[in-house]
Write a protein that holds these residues in place. Structure first.
Motif, PDB file in Angstrom:
ATOM      1  N   ALA A   1      -0.838   9.097 -10.780  1.00 11.72           N
ATOM      2  CA  ALA A   1      -1.668   8.852 -11.962  1.00 11.72           C
ATOM      3  C   ALA A   1      -2.799   9.875 -12.059  1.00 11.72           C
ATOM      4  O   ALA A   1      -3.093  10.403 -13.131  1.00 11.72           O
ATOM      5  N   LYS A   2      -3.445  10.148 -10.933  1.00  9.95           N
ATOM      6  CA  LYS A   2      -4.554  11.104 -10.948  1.00  9.95           C
ATOM      7  C   LYS A   2      -4.070  12.502 -11.315  1.00  9.95           C
ATOM      8  O   LYS A   2      -4.712  13.197 -12.112  1.00  9.95           O
ATOM      9  N   LYS A   3      -2.936  12.890 -10.756  1.00 12.57           N
ATOM     10  CA  LYS A   3      -2.414  14.229 -11.047  1.00 12.57           C
ATOM     11  C   LYS A   3      -1.962  14.353 -12.493  1.00 12.57           C
ATOM     12  O   LYS A   3      -1.930  15.450 -13.045  1.00 12.57           O
ATOM     13  N   MET A   4      -1.612  13.205 -13.129  1.00  7.15           N
ATOM     14  CA  MET A   4      -1.226  13.208 -14.546  1.00  7.15           C
ATOM     15  C   MET A   4      -2.434  13.104 -15.468  1.00  7.15           C
ATOM     16  O   MET A   4      -2.280  13.124 -16.690  1.00  7.15           O
ATOM     17  N   GLY A   5      -3.637  12.978 -14.901  1.00  5.72           N
ATOM     18  CA  GLY A   5      -4.838  12.896 -15.716  1.00  5.72           C
ATOM     19  C   GLY A   5      -5.126  11.519 -16.277  1.00  5.72           C
ATOM     20  O   GLY A   5      -5.921  11.382 -17.226  1.00  5.72           O
TER      21      GLY A   5
ATOM     22  N   ILE B   1       0.822  -1.206   0.000  1.00  3.83           N
ATOM     23  CA  ILE B   1       0.000   0.000   0.000  1.00  3.83           C
ATOM     24  C   ILE B   1       0.862   1.265   0.000  1.00  3.83           C
ATOM     25  O   ILE B   1       0.430   2.314  -0.495  1.00  3.83           O
ATOM     26  N   ASN B   2       2.096   1.168   0.497  1.00  2.03           N
ATOM     27  CA  ASN B   2       2.969   2.348   0.563  1.00  2.03           C
ATOM     28  C   ASN B   2       3.208   2.946  -0.818  1.00  2.03           C
ATOM     29  O   ASN B   2       3.103   4.158  -1.012  1.00  2.03           O
ATOM     30  N   HIS B   3       3.570   2.094  -1.778  1.00  3.26           N
ATOM     31  CA  HIS B   3       3.835   2.648  -3.115  1.00  3.26           C
ATOM     32  C   HIS B   3       2.570   2.741  -3.963  1.00  3.26           C
ATOM     33  O   HIS B   3       2.495   3.579  -4.867  1.00  3.26           O
ATOM     34  N   CYS B   4       1.572   1.914  -3.677  1.00  5.41           N
ATOM     35  CA  CYS B   4       0.341   1.993  -4.469  1.00  5.41           C
ATOM     36  C   CYS B   4      -0.367   3.334  -4.288  1.00  5.41           C
ATOM     37  O   CYS B   4      -0.892   3.903  -5.249  1.00  5.41           O
ATOM     38  N   LEU B   5      -0.384   3.842  -3.062  1.00  2.00           N
ATOM     39  CA  LEU B   5      -0.979   5.158  -2.843  1.00  2.00           C
ATOM     40  C   LEU B   5      -0.210   6.236  -3.606  1.00  2.00           C
ATOM     41  O   LEU B   5      -0.807   7.116  -4.218  1.00  2.00           O
ATOM     42  N   GLY B   6       1.113   6.153  -3.552  1.00  3.58           N
ATOM     43  CA  GLY B   6       1.921   7.128  -4.270  1.00  3.58           C
ATOM     44  C   GLY B   6       1.691   7.071  -5.770  1.00  3.58           C
ATOM     45  O   GLY B   6       1.521   8.108  -6.436  1.00  3.58           O
TER      46      GLY B   6
ATOM     47  N   VAL C   1      -8.822   7.219  -5.077  1.00  2.00           N
ATOM     48  CA  VAL C   1      -8.588   8.387  -5.938  1.00  2.00           C
ATOM     49  C   VAL C   1      -9.552   8.445  -7.118  1.00  2.00           C
ATOM     50  O   VAL C   1      -9.506   9.386  -7.912  1.00  2.00           O
ATOM     51  N   GLY C   2     -10.422   7.419  -7.265  1.00  2.00           N
ATOM     52  CA  GLY C   2     -11.450   7.468  -8.297  1.00  2.00           C
ATOM     53  C   GLY C   2     -10.994   7.058  -9.680  1.00  2.00           C
ATOM     54  O   GLY C   2     -11.428   7.644 -10.678  1.00  2.00           O
ATOM     55  N   LEU C   3     -10.138   6.017  -9.774  1.00  2.00           N
ATOM     56  CA  LEU C   3      -9.662   5.521 -11.059  1.00  2.00           C
ATOM     57  C   LEU C   3     -10.121   4.077 -11.274  1.00  2.00           C
ATOM     58  O   LEU C   3     -10.367   3.341 -10.319  1.00  2.00           O
ATOM     59  N   GLU C   4     -10.236   3.676 -12.539  1.00  2.00           N
ATOM     60  CA  GLU C   4     -10.480   2.275 -12.866  1.00  2.00           C
ATOM     61  C   GLU C   4      -9.218   1.467 -12.555  1.00  2.00           C
ATOM     62  O   GLU C   4      -8.118   2.016 -12.448  1.00  2.00           O
ATOM     63  N   CYS C   5      -9.390   0.123 -12.448  1.00  2.00           N
ATOM     64  CA  CYS C   5      -8.245  -0.705 -12.083  1.00  2.00           C
ATOM     65  C   CYS C   5      -8.356  -2.086 -12.727  1.00  2.00           C
ATOM     66  O   CYS C   5      -9.358  -2.781 -12.538  1.00  2.00           O
ATOM     67  N   ASP C   6      -7.331  -2.469 -13.508  1.00  2.00           N
ATOM     68  CA  ASP C   6      -7.203  -3.810 -14.079  1.00  2.00           C
ATOM     69  C   ASP C   6      -6.017  -4.510 -13.441  1.00  2.00           C
ATOM     70  O   ASP C   6      -4.904  -3.947 -13.411  1.00  2.00           O
TER      71      ASP C   6
END
Length: 405
Positions: free
Chosen positions: A107-111, A97-102, A135-140
């Motif tokens: 990703a969100k800030k890059m659009g 979770i440490n790097h996944c949050l980062g 953060v409100g993104l899709e995930c595969d």
């Protein structure tokens, strides 16, 4: 190769840790990776990003994770004192979770619209699915069918969180093939997706970026250990597959020459039988998944099939910084096999009430061996990188009779 401590200040601008790392990808993807590098270098200095990530680490993940003295286990072994850095207590159950949050915030800030990744044991998949929701993104998530069967609890968690779990049926149907599939999917659309690599591997900037997000483990542990004991630990121990949890712990101690560092690879059912994933022990430099590192490979340079009882460790490559640390002899890379690892899992469970992930149990197994031959005043700090909830069905089905379960 030089052992000058300055060689540890890596990577360079091209993403090399000594002779390892770099970026070996098609030109169109290199353009995207360059954009990620620029964006990461900008946001890691951005107070708003730092504050948001810090808040989430505290209020969402539950950091700092605790430092625990295994008094019962240490007394039973009769040697050095064993301590655990309890990454298993993090929300989602591991260090991932440490790097996944980062990566998700980046990703969100890059659009970006979607996060994609591979997973072996499922801990990275669960953590990324969790971060994607936040953060409100899709995930595969790409996962080998063997690992899907082996790690059913984590597959269920990913699906509950809304992630699309994509079975990988090619090759060995495990982690390496999941990486292949995820990488191919990323190449199809690197513009709207971010491949959130699950370890300190892959082309630049991912080995650097994942390490940077994970180094909070060592920063916390260093301060906690000194507060508790008035000194640094004598030994560090962590399991090594790709190597993210190990780099997370090791980074804060690399310049402390008195601290001995041990990375534990899986020897599976035996190094001589070829059923292992001991990359640094038996591999040679090679290129895989866009970066150069030690690699288990055949005479033609193709990656060999690998095996470990731990799904999160069966990868034929390893992080490029680990490759450098091996060459300059800063880290002692050793192995632990399936049998001793499962024994260690039950030993920790029944002496301390802590059920570790099978991956983490490799580190516990080596720490137990190491402790026996050391005086009682010496100390060993183990990164307990994950908890064993995901593994209990597999462990009971395959090893339960031996332990009366």
């Amino acid at each position: 190769m030089t052992t000058d401590i300055r060689s540890l200040e890596m990577p360079n601008a091209e993403g090399y840790f000594g002779d390892y790392g770099g970026s070996f990808v098609p030109p169109e993807l290199q353009t995207i990776l360059d954009e990620i590098t620029v964006a990461y270098n900008e946001i890691k200095e951005d107070p708003e990003f730092i504050n948001e990530l810090t808040m989430l680490m505290k209020d969402f993940v539950g950091r700092p994770s605790s430092l625990f003295h295994c008094k019962n286990l240490s007394a039973k072994i009769g040697g050095a004192q064993i301590y655990l850095k309890r990454e298993d207590l993090n929300h989602t159950g591991a260090h991932k979770i440490n790097h996944c949050l980062g990566e998700a915030l980046l990703a969100k800030k890059m659009g970006k619209k979607k996060l994609i990744a591979e997973t072996g044991a499922g801990q990275h998949g669960v953590a990324l699915a969790t971060a994607a929701v936040l953060v409100g993104l899709e995930c595969d998530i790409y996962m080998g069918v063997i690992d899907i069967e082996k790690e059913k609890p984590n597959v269920t968690r990913m699906r509950i969180l809304g992630a699309n779990v994509i079975p990988v049926t090619r090759g060995t149907q495990t982690l390496k093939d999941a990486v292949d599939a995820a990488f191919e999917a990323y190449l199809e659309d690197p513009v709207t997706q971010l491949y959130a690599i699950g370890s300190v591997v892959g082309p630049h900037p991912f080995p650097m970026m994942v390490r940077d997000f994970q180094k909070i483990i060592g920063i916390e542990a260093r301060a906690q250990f000194q507060e508790k004991n008035g000194k640094l630990p004598d030994h560090l121990v962590a399991c090594v597959g790709g190597g993210s949890n190990a780099m997370g712990l090791f980074t804060a101690f690399l310049e402390d020459k008195a601290v001995k560092i041990h990375g534990v690879e899986p020897s599976g059912v035996g190094l001589e039988d070829g059923k292992h994933a001991a990359t640094l022990t038996l591999g040679q430099p090679g290129t895989l998944h866009g970066f150069k590192s030690y690699l288990l490979q055949d005479d033609a340079g193709e990656p060999l099939p690998v095996y470990s009882v731990a799904s999160g460790l069966d990868y034929p490559g390893v992080g490029p910084q680990h490759s450098l640390l091996k060459d300059i002899k800063r880290v002692n890379y050793v192995t632990a096999g399936d049998e001793e690892t499962i024994d260690a899992l039950f030993e920790l469970s029944r002496t301390e009430g802590i059920i570790p992930a099978i991956e983490s149990a490799h580190a516990v197994a080596y720490a137990m061996v190491l402790a026996k031959d050391l005086p009682k005043e010496e100390t060993i700090l183990v990164n307990l990188s994950g908890r064993g909830d995901k593994d209990i069905d597999f462990v009971v089905e395959n090893y339960g009779k031996k332990f009366g379960v």
